[in-house]
Design an enzyme around this catalytic site. Structure first.
Site: not given
Ligand SMILES: *Cc1c(COP(=O)(O)O)cnc(C)c1O
Length: 426
Positions: A273, A275, A316, A355, A384
C-alpha cells in the site's frame, strides 16, 4: 529522485519554468511532475516484480482524480480508507476487485457501498468490525474477503503520530488475539478471513522494522495453518520513505532486496500500500512572499501559503526543504538538505498568514536573501500536502497542476469564495 531542478538559476518542473506557472495560475500552487509519479511507481513495480504483488496506491497521500487515473492506467490497485476515497477510486476507473479498504472506523454505509461494488479486500481492525462486516455482507447475500490487520508490536522509529504497529496504538489486533479471531470467524457466514494485513507506520526509513513485522506475521500464518486456517494473502502495508532531507529514504530496490526473499515461494498473494514513496517527491508547493519582517533576532518570511495548504510541519514538526524559485545571485543549492548553507544566506522562518502559532512551513533555515514578491518552493509536498488541506480561516484551496514535459494541465481549479459557502446556502 524527481524532475524538479534549477536550470539557469530558475526552478523548473520537467521542461516548464515555475515562475511562468505561478504567473499563470497564481499562488499558492501545487505543481506535480507526471514523469516523477510514473518513475516512482515503475521502480516499485520492477523491484517487487518477483512477487507479482498488487501495488495498492494509497489514495489518501494524493487524492486528485487525475493522479488516481494516471496510476490506474499504469496498472495500480488502490488502498482506500473511506467511502469518499472509494468513490474517487471508482470515478478514476479503478478495478473494484483490486481495491482494499482499511481504517478502524468504517461506517455501515461505507461497508455497504464497498460490498455493493465487490471490492477486493477489507482490512479489518477489530473483532467488533469483523462481526459487523459479516452481518452486513450476509444481509446482502455476499461474502466479504477480510484481511485481519495485526499489530506486530514493532517500533518503526518514526513520529509517534505516524506509528501504527505498536501495541499501544489504536490500530489492528495483537498477534495472539488474531488467532482467536480466525477461530471465531472461520465458519461464519458473510465473511472469509483469508488474509493478514500489517501496516507499521510511515515514513519508515529503515528496513529492519518491515523484516521484523513480516517475519512475525509469517509465523502467525504458519500457526494458523497448523490450526487449519489457510491464509492466502499478506498485505504488508505502506510507509516506504521519501526524500524530504536529501536522500534519506532507501530505494525501492533496497526495500525489495530484504522483503522479497521473505515472501518468495510462500504461495501468498502479496499486497503493498505505497503512498508517500510514489507521491511525496512528485509534487511541490509554490508560495509568494507577502512581507518580510524582523522580530528580535528572528526574521520571518510571511508567504501566501500556510498550514491550510501544507499541514505536516504544524502537525508533526515535519521538515520540507524550502528554497527561492529564482534564488538571488544564482544561489542554487548543491542538494536539498537541511545542512545546505551558502555564503550570503540569511536565517529565516517561513510562515503563513493563518492565526495560529503552529502556522509555519519551515523554521530556522539559511536561505538566500528574499524580498516581497519573490517565490518560495516547498519541496516534497506531493504526499499529504493537498490531501490534508483545509479551508481554515476561510481560505479557498489552491489549484493543482500536472506537468508532463512541456505540457501543463490544470487538474484542480482554485476554489472561489463561492465554493467556501455554497454548501451552507440551504
Ligand atoms: C496511510 C496508510 C498507507 C500509506 O502510507 P504511506 O506512508 O503513504 O506509504 C498504507 N496503508 C495504510 C493502512 C495506511 O493507513
Amino acid at each position: 529522485m524527481d524532475h524538479f531542478s534549477f536550470q539557469q538559476g530558475v526552478l523548473h518542473c520537467e521542461e516548464v519554468d515555475v515562475p511562468s506557472l505561478a504567473d499563470r495560475f497564481g499562488t499558492p500552487l501545487f505543481i506535480y511532475s507526471k514523469r516523477t509519479f510514473i518513475e516512482h511507481y515503475d521502480r516499485l513495480h520492477a523491484a517487487f516484480a518477483d512477487l507479482n504483488p498488487w501495488l495498492c496506491y494509497s489514495i489518501k497521500s494524493c487524492s486528485n482524480l487525475s493522479i488516481c487515473r494516471l496510476l490506474a492506467d499504469r496498472g495500480a490497485a488502490f488502498d482506500v480508507v473511506s467511502g469518499g476515497e472509494l468513490a474517487r477510486a471508482m470515478e478514476a476507473g479503478a478495478d473494484p476487485g483490486r481495491i482494499v479498504f482499511a481504517g478502524v472506523g468504517k461506517t455501515d454505509e461505507e461497508i455497504r457501498a464497498a460490498l455493493a461494488v465487490d471490492i477486493g479486500w477489507f482490512n479489518v481492525e477489530s473483532e467488533a468490525e469483523m462481526a459487523n462486516l459479516a452481518s452486513i455482507a450476509s444481509e446482502m447475500g455476499k461474502t466479504a474477503r477480510a484481511a485481519v490487520r495485526v499489530n506486530p508490536d514493532v517500533d518503526p522509529q518514526t513520529h509517534v503520530y505516524t506509528t501504527t504497529g505498536k501495541r499501544e496504538t489504536k490500530f489492528g489486533i495483537d498477534l495472539e488475539r488474531a488467532k482467536s479471531v480466525f477461530a471465531e470467524f472461520a465458519n461464519k457466514p458473510g465473511i472469509a478471513p483469508v488474509g493478514i494485513h500489517v501496516h507499521i507506520g510511515s515514513p519508515v526509513n529503515t528496513i529492519d522494522p518491515y523484516v521484523q513485522a513480516i517475519t512475525k506475521t509469517l509465523g502467525l500464518i504458519d500457526e494458523l495453518a497448523t490450526a487449519g486456517h489457510r491464509v492466502t494473502a499478506i498485505n504488508i502495508g505502506g510507509g516506504f520513505g521519501a526524500h524530504y532531507d536529501g536522500g534519506e529514504a532507501p530505494t525501492a530496490r533496497a526495500y525489495a532486496e530484504r522483503i522479497v526473499p521473505l515472501l518468495a515461494g510462500r504461495e501468498l498473494t502479496v499486497l503493498l500500500e505505497p503512498g508517500r514513496c510514489i507521491a511525496a517527491n512528485a509534487g511541490v508547493l509554490v508560495a509568494r512572499v507577502l512581507y518580510t519582517k524582523a522580530s528580535g533576532d528572528r526574521r520571518f518570511l510571511i508567504v501566501d501559503a500556510a498550514m491550510t495548504e501544507l499541514l505536516r510541519p504544524a502537525l508533526y514538526g515535519s521538515y520540507h526543504f524550502a528554497w527561492p524559485v529564482v534564488p538571488f545571485n544564482g544561489m542554487v543549492p548543491p542538494r536539498r538538505s537541511a545542512d545546505v548553507c551558502l555564503d550570503g544566506s540569511v536565517r529565516v522562518d517561513v510562515v503563513g498568514p493563518v492565526c495560529e502559532s503552529a502556522d509555519f512551513l519551515a523554521k530556522d533555515r539559511m536561505l538566500p536573501p528574499v524580498a516581497r514578491g519573490d517565490l518560495i518552493c516547498l519541496f516534497s509536498a506531493g504526499a499529504y500536502g493537498f490531501s490534508m488541506s483545509s479551508q481554515y480561516n476561510s481560505r479557498p484551496r489552491p489549484p493543482e497542476i500536472l506537468v508532463e514535459g512541456e505540457t501543463v494541465r490544470l487538474i484542480r481549479r482554485r476554489e472561489t469564495y463561492d465554493d467556501l459557502v455554497s454548501a451552507e446556502r440551504l
